[in-house]
Design a protein around this motif. Sequence first.
Motif, mmCIF file in Angstrom:
data_model
loop_
_atom_site.group_PDB
_atom_site.id
_atom_site.type_symbol
_atom_site.label_atom_id
_atom_site.label_comp_id
_atom_site.label_asym_id
_atom_site.label_seq_id
_atom_site.Cartn_x
_atom_site.Cartn_y
_atom_site.Cartn_z
ATOM 1 N N ILE A 127 1.378 -1.424 -0.027
ATOM 2 C CA ILE A 127 -0.187 -0.524 0.051
ATOM 3 C C ILE A 127 0.595 1.420 -0.230
ATOM 4 O O ILE A 127 1.326 1.915 0.841
ATOM 5 C CB ILE A 127 -1.269 -0.436 1.194
ATOM 6 C CG1 ILE A 127 -1.949 -1.860 1.124
ATOM 7 C CG2 ILE A 127 -1.508 1.430 1.023
ATOM 8 C CD1 ILE A 127 -2.804 -0.926 2.895
ATOM 9 N N VAL A 128 0.500 2.082 -0.574
ATOM 10 C CA VAL A 128 1.344 3.146 -1.193
ATOM 11 C C VAL A 128 0.906 4.561 -1.519
ATOM 12 O O VAL A 128 -0.977 4.251 -2.484
ATOM 13 C CB VAL A 128 2.552 3.240 -2.566
ATOM 14 C CG1 VAL A 128 1.997 2.760 -3.390
ATOM 15 C CG2 VAL A 128 3.396 3.890 -2.475
ATOM 16 N N ALA A 129 0.787 5.215 -1.060
ATOM 17 C CA ALA A 129 0.439 6.947 -0.909
ATOM 18 C C ALA A 129 1.710 8.323 -1.239
ATOM 19 O O ALA A 129 2.142 7.950 -0.823
ATOM 20 C CB ALA A 129 -0.437 6.915 0.214
ATOM 21 N N SER A 130 0.777 8.885 -2.076
ATOM 22 C CA SER A 130 1.595 10.448 -2.092
ATOM 23 C C SER A 130 1.929 10.973 -0.735
ATOM 24 O O SER A 130 0.745 10.415 0.822
ATOM 25 C CB SER A 130 1.275 10.644 -2.860
ATOM 26 O OG SER A 130 -0.406 11.134 -2.250
ATOM 27 N N LYS A 131 2.899 11.300 -0.168
ATOM 28 C CA LYS A 131 3.396 11.936 0.218
ATOM 29 C C LYS A 131 1.862 13.493 1.358
ATOM 30 O O LYS A 131 1.735 13.684 1.936
ATOM 31 C CB LYS A 131 4.541 12.854 0.714
ATOM 32 C CG LYS A 131 5.645 11.633 1.089
ATOM 33 C CD LYS A 131 6.223 11.951 2.525
ATOM 34 C CE LYS A 131 6.949 10.252 3.055
ATOM 35 N NZ LYS A 131 8.371 10.542 2.779
ATOM 36 N N ASP A 132 2.105 13.925 0.058
ATOM 37 C CA ASP A 132 0.707 14.784 0.086
ATOM 38 C C ASP A 132 -0.028 14.010 0.906
ATOM 39 O O ASP A 132 -1.200 15.463 1.076
ATOM 40 C CB ASP A 132 1.162 15.478 -1.703
ATOM 41 C CG ASP A 132 1.944 16.408 -1.830
ATOM 42 O OD1 ASP A 132 2.845 16.365 -1.249
ATOM 43 O OD2 ASP A 132 2.397 16.674 -2.912
ATOM 44 N N SER A 133 -0.405 13.268 -0.033
ATOM 45 C CA SER A 133 -1.886 12.799 0.780
ATOM 46 C C SER A 133 -2.188 13.260 2.456
ATOM 47 O O SER A 133 -3.048 13.140 2.407
ATOM 48 C CB SER A 133 -2.131 11.157 0.473
ATOM 49 O OG SER A 133 -1.566 10.350 0.902
ATOM 50 N N GLY A 134 -1.315 12.541 2.831
ATOM 51 C CA GLY A 134 -1.171 12.851 4.592
ATOM 52 C C GLY A 134 -1.263 11.522 4.787
ATOM 53 O O GLY A 134 -1.771 10.740 5.863
ATOM 54 N N VAL A 135 -1.083 10.618 4.230
ATOM 55 C CA VAL A 135 -1.664 9.033 5.127
ATOM 56 C C VAL A 135 -0.823 8.495 5.179
ATOM 57 O O VAL A 135 0.984 8.059 4.394
ATOM 58 C CB VAL A 135 -2.122 8.315 3.909
ATOM 59 C CG1 VAL A 135 -2.616 6.726 3.471
ATOM 60 C CG2 VAL A 135 -3.860 8.893 3.099
ATOM 61 N N SER A 211 8.485 5.779 -7.261
ATOM 62 C CA SER A 211 8.370 6.149 -5.987
ATOM 63 C C SER A 211 9.747 7.213 -6.250
ATOM 64 O O SER A 211 10.941 7.805 -5.898
ATOM 65 C CB SER A 211 9.574 5.123 -5.652
ATOM 66 O OG SER A 211 9.850 3.943 -5.983
ATOM 67 N N THR A 212 9.730 6.946 -7.747
ATOM 68 C CA THR A 212 11.571 7.432 -8.248
ATOM 69 C C THR A 212 10.368 9.162 -8.886
ATOM 70 O O THR A 212 11.413 9.951 -9.748
ATOM 71 C CB THR A 212 11.771 6.928 -10.171
ATOM 72 O OG1 THR A 212 10.732 6.736 -10.828
ATOM 73 C CG2 THR A 212 12.813 5.895 -9.109
ATOM 74 N N SER A 213 8.754 8.879 -9.212
ATOM 75 C CA SER A 213 8.529 10.760 -9.587
ATOM 76 C C SER A 213 7.762 10.781 -8.560
ATOM 77 O O SER A 213 8.106 12.607 -9.312
ATOM 78 C CB SER A 213 6.955 10.183 -10.442
ATOM 79 O OG SER A 213 8.038 8.574 -11.592
ATOM 80 N N VAL A 214 7.309 10.714 -7.248
ATOM 81 C CA VAL A 214 6.807 11.749 -7.153
ATOM 82 C C VAL A 214 7.037 10.623 -4.911
ATOM 83 O O VAL A 214 8.073 10.257 -4.821
ATOM 84 C CB VAL A 214 5.216 11.659 -6.246
ATOM 85 C CG1 VAL A 214 4.624 12.472 -7.417
ATOM 86 C CG2 VAL A 214 4.481 10.669 -5.976
ATOM 87 N N ASP A 215 7.146 12.089 -3.629
ATOM 88 C CA ASP A 215 7.632 11.525 -2.943
ATOM 89 C C ASP A 215 6.398 10.817 -2.002
ATOM 90 O O ASP A 215 5.128 10.728 -2.000
ATOM 91 C CB ASP A 215 7.405 12.738 -1.645
ATOM 92 C CG ASP A 215 9.453 13.116 -1.827
ATOM 93 O OD1 ASP A 215 9.250 12.919 -2.671
ATOM 94 O OD2 ASP A 215 9.279 14.440 -1.636
ATOM 95 N N VAL A 216 7.235 8.987 -1.333
ATOM 96 C CA VAL A 216 5.902 8.746 -1.267
ATOM 97 C C VAL A 216 5.769 7.833 0.413
ATOM 98 O O VAL A 216 6.781 7.855 0.745
ATOM 99 C CB VAL A 216 5.698 7.108 -2.286
ATOM 100 C CG1 VAL A 216 5.426 7.524 -3.962
ATOM 101 C CG2 VAL A 216 6.907 6.322 -1.635
ATOM 102 N N GLN A 217 5.362 7.643 0.447
ATOM 103 C CA GLN A 217 4.580 7.324 1.963
ATOM 104 C C GLN A 217 4.379 5.788 1.552
ATOM 105 O O GLN A 217 3.312 5.333 1.194
ATOM 106 C CB GLN A 217 3.671 7.487 2.682
ATOM 107 C CG GLN A 217 3.878 6.880 4.450
ATOM 108 C CD GLN A 217 4.449 7.449 5.035
ATOM 109 O OE1 GLN A 217 5.119 7.713 5.253
ATOM 110 N NE2 GLN A 217 4.814 5.838 5.423
#
Length: 321
Positions: A127-135, A211-217
């Motif tokens: 499960i991977v979310a964008s850092k911007d999502s806050g998840v 993960s190479t395109s945006v910051d992820v969590q």
Amino acid sequence: MKRFAQCIVAAGALAAVSFAPVASSNEARAEQFVNVLTGGTSGVYYPLGVALSKIYGDKIAEVRTQVQSTKASVENLNLLQQGKGEIAFALGDSVKLAWEGNADVGFKAPLDKLRIIAAIYPNYIQIVASKDSGVKSLADLKGKSLSVGAPKSGTELNARAIFAAAGMSYDDLGKTEYLPFAESVELIKNRQLDATLQSAGLGVASIKDLSTSVDVQMVAVPADVVEKLGAPYVAATIPAGTYTGQDSDVATVAVVNFLVTHSDVSDDLAYEMTKQLFDNLGDMVAAHSAAKAISLEKATTGLPAPLHPGAERFYKENGLM
């Protein structure tokens, strides 16, 4: 005269039989066709299926192969039952539900023709979310948008099971998308989606790309959720560094994948498909690192359906049964 004519006709018929081309065993084998059922092109099933198709085409005499991209586990198993494929990748829980005939997930009746070739590698629920999502946790997904894979795919069945074990449902989400891996990633990149749940081998191309395109969590699946899930799910870890920006291990859950065939495939062909898989594991690993987890010793563990007799013969020859 009549008798003489009859003799001439008989002799001609005999000559026609005598000189008619006789199909050799190789020519008979040329009729064998192996359709390899995989998944979406951005997942792990597809590159491994391409490698398997090449191995079979090169190593099994007079066999023609092709690779079919599908919606993965559930579709693959239904296609096998219909005789529209000779070998397929599928998640263990999907195979179990197919064998039982669970209508809620897409199996209208027990798929009684399914036969196992081998247990292969585990799928990790990632499960991977964008850092911007806050998840940052499963609970944080409430009110957010999440893609759970194609409807009734193996991935989507995994998503349902995990949500249920966590005391959640799709109703808790702000929006549920049913999209393949690559499309899910593109939506996250474009800030149209918060997170994606993908059931795949470690290092799946889609999440690497993300993960190479945006910051992820990376979002963990806690131990108590894993315990509630039970078999065929097992606790697992996504090692640090698997994806760009992933600095620490992430706890999750895994379920074993299987190569599955059907009962109408001949014993000899099933034997060769099993043998060539293990004789050419290096080619599978070269196609995707997930294949490093495939081993002969684990090939017959946790079977959710019967082995094909051809595969069973191979394992008996190798002292596993």
